[in-house]
Design a protein around this motif. Sequence first.
Motif, PDB file in Angstrom:
ATOM      1  N   ASP A  18       0.814  -1.218   0.000  1.00 35.87           N
ATOM      2  CA  ASP A  18       0.000   0.000   0.000  1.00 35.87           C
ATOM      3  C   ASP A  18       0.846   1.266   0.000  1.00 35.87           C
ATOM      4  O   ASP A  18       0.532   2.243  -0.702  1.00 35.87           O
ATOM      5  N   GLU A  19       1.906   1.282   0.804  1.00 33.71           N
ATOM      6  CA  GLU A  19       2.775   2.460   0.849  1.00 33.71           C
ATOM      7  C   GLU A  19       3.473   2.664  -0.495  1.00 33.71           C
ATOM      8  O   GLU A  19       3.628   3.802  -0.958  1.00 33.71           O
ATOM      9  N   ASP A  20       3.885   1.568  -1.090  1.00 32.17           N
ATOM     10  CA  ASP A  20       4.516   1.658  -2.408  1.00 32.17           C
ATOM     11  C   ASP A  20       3.546   2.250  -3.429  1.00 32.17           C
ATOM     12  O   ASP A  20       3.923   3.074  -4.258  1.00 32.17           O
ATOM     13  N   MET A  21       2.276   1.819  -3.350  1.00 32.52           N
ATOM     14  CA  MET A  21       1.293   2.286  -4.313  1.00 32.52           C
ATOM     15  C   MET A  21       1.054   3.788  -4.199  1.00 32.52           C
ATOM     16  O   MET A  21       0.846   4.476  -5.210  1.00 32.52           O
ATOM     17  N   LYS A  22       1.099   4.325  -2.986  1.00 32.19           N
ATOM     18  CA  LYS A  22       0.965   5.777  -2.816  1.00 32.19           C
ATOM     19  C   LYS A  22       2.098   6.495  -3.541  1.00 32.19           C
ATOM     20  O   LYS A  22       1.895   7.496  -4.219  1.00 32.19           O
ATOM     21  N   ARG A  23       3.301   5.957  -3.362  1.00 26.73           N
ATOM     22  CA  ARG A  23       4.467   6.542  -4.030  1.00 26.73           C
ATOM     23  C   ARG A  23       4.346   6.402  -5.547  1.00 26.73           C
ATOM     24  O   ARG A  23       4.625   7.342  -6.293  1.00 26.73           O
ATOM     25  N   ILE A  24       3.926   5.227  -6.001  1.00 29.93           N
ATOM     26  CA  ILE A  24       3.805   4.970  -7.438  1.00 29.93           C
ATOM     27  C   ILE A  24       2.805   5.930  -8.078  1.00 29.93           C
ATOM     28  O   ILE A  24       3.050   6.473  -9.164  1.00 29.93           O
ATOM     29  N   ARG A  25       1.663   6.151  -7.420  1.00 35.98           N
ATOM     30  CA  ARG A  25       0.661   7.066  -7.961  1.00 35.98           C
ATOM     31  C   ARG A  25       1.194   8.495  -8.033  1.00 35.98           C
ATOM     32  O   ARG A  25       0.946   9.217  -9.013  1.00 35.98           O
ATOM     33  N   LYS A  26       1.920   8.906  -7.004  1.00 36.83           N
ATOM     34  CA  LYS A  26       2.497  10.255  -6.987  1.00 36.83           C
ATOM     35  C   LYS A  26       3.515  10.421  -8.104  1.00 36.83           C
ATOM     36  O   LYS A  26       3.512  11.423  -8.825  1.00 36.83           O
ATOM     37  N   GLU A  27       4.379   9.434  -8.263  1.00 36.16           N
ATOM     38  CA  GLU A  27       5.379   9.495  -9.333  1.00 36.16           C
ATOM     39  C   GLU A  27       4.730   9.384 -10.708  1.00 36.16           C
ATOM     40  O   GLU A  27       5.189   9.999 -11.675  1.00 36.16           O
ATOM     41  N   GLY A  28       3.648   8.596 -10.771  1.00 33.15           N
ATOM     42  CA  GLY A  28       2.948   8.439 -12.041  1.00 33.15           C
ATOM     43  C   GLY A  28       2.385   9.752 -12.555  1.00 33.15           C
ATOM     44  O   GLY A  28       2.363   9.995 -13.768  1.00 33.15           O
ATOM     45  N   LYS A  29       1.961  10.616 -11.651  1.00 28.98           N
ATOM     46  CA  LYS A  29       1.446  11.925 -12.055  1.00 28.98           C
ATOM     47  C   LYS A  29       2.554  12.769 -12.674  1.00 28.98           C
ATOM     48  O   LYS A  29       2.329  13.483 -13.657  1.00 28.98           O
ATOM     49  N   LEU A  30       3.766  12.696 -12.097  1.00 31.85           N
ATOM     50  CA  LEU A  30       4.893  13.448 -12.645  1.00 31.85           C
ATOM     51  C   LEU A  30       5.217  12.983 -14.067  1.00 31.85           C
ATOM     52  O   LEU A  30       5.443  13.799 -14.972  1.00 31.85           O
ATOM     53  N   ILE A  31       5.231  11.671 -14.246  1.00 34.30           N
ATOM     54  CA  ILE A  31       5.534  11.109 -15.566  1.00 34.30           C
ATOM     55  C   ILE A  31       4.429  11.444 -16.558  1.00 34.30           C
ATOM     56  O   ILE A  31       4.684  11.780 -17.715  1.00 34.30           O
ATOM     57  N   SER A  32       3.179  11.382 -16.088  1.00 34.64           N
ATOM     58  CA  SER A  32       2.042  11.677 -16.961  1.00 34.64           C
ATOM     59  C   SER A  32       2.098  13.119 -17.465  1.00 34.64           C
ATOM     60  O   SER A  32       1.833  13.385 -18.647  1.00 34.64           O
ATOM     61  N   ILE A  33       2.472  14.040 -16.591  1.00 36.66           N
ATOM     62  CA  ILE A  33       2.594  15.446 -16.991  1.00 36.66           C
ATOM     63  C   ILE A  33       3.667  15.601 -18.055  1.00 36.66           C
ATOM     64  O   ILE A  33       3.495  16.305 -19.057  1.00 36.66           O
ATOM     65  N   ALA A  34       4.797  14.915 -17.851  1.00 45.38           N
ATOM     66  CA  ALA A  34       5.904  14.996 -18.818  1.00 45.38           C
ATOM     67  C   ALA A  34       5.490  14.421 -20.167  1.00 45.38           C
ATOM     68  O   ALA A  34       5.854  14.955 -21.227  1.00 45.38           O
ATOM     69  N   LYS A  35       4.700  13.353 -20.158  1.00 47.15           N
ATOM     70  CA  LYS A  35       4.258  12.721 -21.405  1.00 47.15           C
ATOM     71  C   LYS A  35       3.315  13.614 -22.202  1.00 47.15           C
ATOM     72  O   LYS A  35       3.152  13.437 -23.410  1.00 47.15           O
ATOM     73  N   LYS A  36       2.685  14.558 -21.533  1.00 47.34           N
ATOM     74  CA  LYS A  36       1.724  15.445 -22.191  1.00 47.34           C
ATOM     75  C   LYS A  36       2.382  16.684 -22.795  1.00 47.34           C
ATOM     76  O   LYS A  36       1.687  17.550 -23.327  1.00 47.34           O
ATOM     77  N   GLU A  37       3.703  16.791 -22.702  1.00 44.65           N
ATOM     78  CA  GLU A  37       4.392  17.938 -23.297  1.00 44.65           C
ATOM     79  C   GLU A  37       4.055  18.033 -24.784  1.00 44.65           C
ATOM     80  O   GLU A  37       4.086  17.033 -25.499  1.00 44.65           O
ATOM     81  N   ASN A  38       3.731  19.230 -25.222  1.00 47.49           N
ATOM     82  CA  ASN A  38       3.399  19.432 -26.635  1.00 47.49           C
ATOM     83  C   ASN A  38       3.909  20.810 -27.057  1.00 47.49           C
ATOM     84  O   ASN A  38       3.156  21.658 -27.542  1.00 47.49           O
ATOM     85  N   SER A  39       5.211  21.011 -26.859  1.00 53.54           N
ATOM     86  CA  SER A  39       5.833  22.308 -27.080  1.00 53.54           C
ATOM     87  C   SER A  39       6.029  22.588 -28.563  1.00 53.54           C
ATOM     88  O   SER A  39       5.780  21.737 -29.424  1.00 53.54           O
ATOM     89  N   ASP A  40       6.512  23.779 -28.842  1.00 56.16           N
ATOM     90  CA  ASP A  40       6.779  24.188 -30.221  1.00 56.16           C
ATOM     91  C   ASP A  40       8.212  23.879 -30.665  1.00 56.16           C
ATOM     92  O   ASP A  40       8.627  24.312 -31.745  1.00 56.16           O
ATOM     93  N   LEU A  41       8.969  23.145 -29.835  1.00 54.75           N
ATOM     94  CA  LEU A  41      10.310  22.758 -30.256  1.00 54.75           C
ATOM     95  C   LEU A  41      10.224  21.953 -31.555  1.00 54.75           C
ATOM     96  O   LEU A  41       9.248  21.221 -31.781  1.00 54.75           O
ATOM     97  N   SER A  42      11.245  22.069 -32.379  1.00 58.66           N
ATOM     98  CA  SER A  42      11.175  21.435 -33.709  1.00 58.66           C
ATOM     99  C   SER A  42      12.332  20.475 -33.969  1.00 58.66           C
ATOM    100  O   SER A  42      12.937  20.473 -35.036  1.00 58.66           O
ATOM    101  N   PHE A  43      12.606  19.625 -32.987  1.00 54.73           N
ATOM    102  CA  PHE A  43      13.642  18.598 -33.180  1.00 54.73           C
ATOM    103  C   PHE A  43      13.008  17.243 -33.496  1.00 54.73           C
ATOM    104  O   PHE A  43      13.716  16.283 -33.797  1.00 54.73           O
TER     105      PHE A  43
END
Length: 263
Positions: free
Chosen positions: A106-131
Amino acid sequence: MIRSILFFLFFALNVQAIEFKGSFSQGGLITGKVDQNFKVTVDGKEIKVNSDGYFIFGISRNRVDPVKINIRGKIYSKDFVKKVSKRKFKIQRIDGLPKRKVSPNDEDMKRIRKEGKLISIAKKENSDLSFFFQNFIRPVDGITTGVYGSQRILNGKPRRPHYGIDIAAPKGTKVKNSNSGKVVLANNDLFFTGGTIIIDHGHGLISIYSHLEDLYVKEGDFVKRGEIIATVGSTGRSTGPHLDFRLYCRNIPVDPDLIIPKN
C-alpha cells in the motif's frame, strides 16, 4: 480565370506529392511535410504543423484500423487512408525481481501514484520545439535484451507490455542524448524506473531514459543530440545494468527500433 486554375493546380500537385516518412505499422512513428499554411488532421484530430511544414504522429501497439489523414489548404483538401501493418510481439519472462517491485504494498502504491502523475505530466508535453523530425541516435552501445511490444511476465505474473527497448551495458557506461531537446523530468529515484530522464523534442514527442545510475542534467536544461546525459545503472525494477529507452508521441508509445536508423 486561367490564373485561378493554375493556382489551384499548384496546390493540388503539392498535396498529391506528399510523402510520409516512417512505418505505418503497430508502434510506428510518422513524420510528414506540407506547406506551412496547410492544416493536418489525423483520425479527425488536428495536429501541429511547424513553421517549416513538418508534423508528426504515432501509431499504437494494438492499432488495427487504418489511419485517416486529411491535409487541407484554403482551396484544396485531400484524404489519405493508410493501412496499419500488424506485428507479432514476443513474450518475455523475467524472474528474480524483488517481490515488492512486482506486487507493491500500500505504501509503495501511494508513491507509485504520486510518481505516475509526474511522468504523466511529462508525457503530455506538446511544445513548439522542432527537433521531432530530426534523426534519433542509439543512446548507448550494447546488446538489445528487451524489445518494444513484448508481453512481460514478471516473476511468473503477466504484466503490461514493454514499451521500450532494453540495452544491456556495464554499469557506468555513458548514455548519450538521442536527439536535441529540453529536459522536462530528471529524478534519481523513481519506484519502477529508478534514475529517470525525460526529454521533450517538440510537438508531443518525448524520450525516456530509465534505470540510470548518475544523472548529469536537471529539469529545464537544453541538451543537444549526442550529449552525455547520464550513466547506465540498475536502479528501480531491474535485474542488471541496462538502459530502458522509450519514445512517446502525444502519449502513444512508439518503437525506437523503427525510428533509429540502422548502422
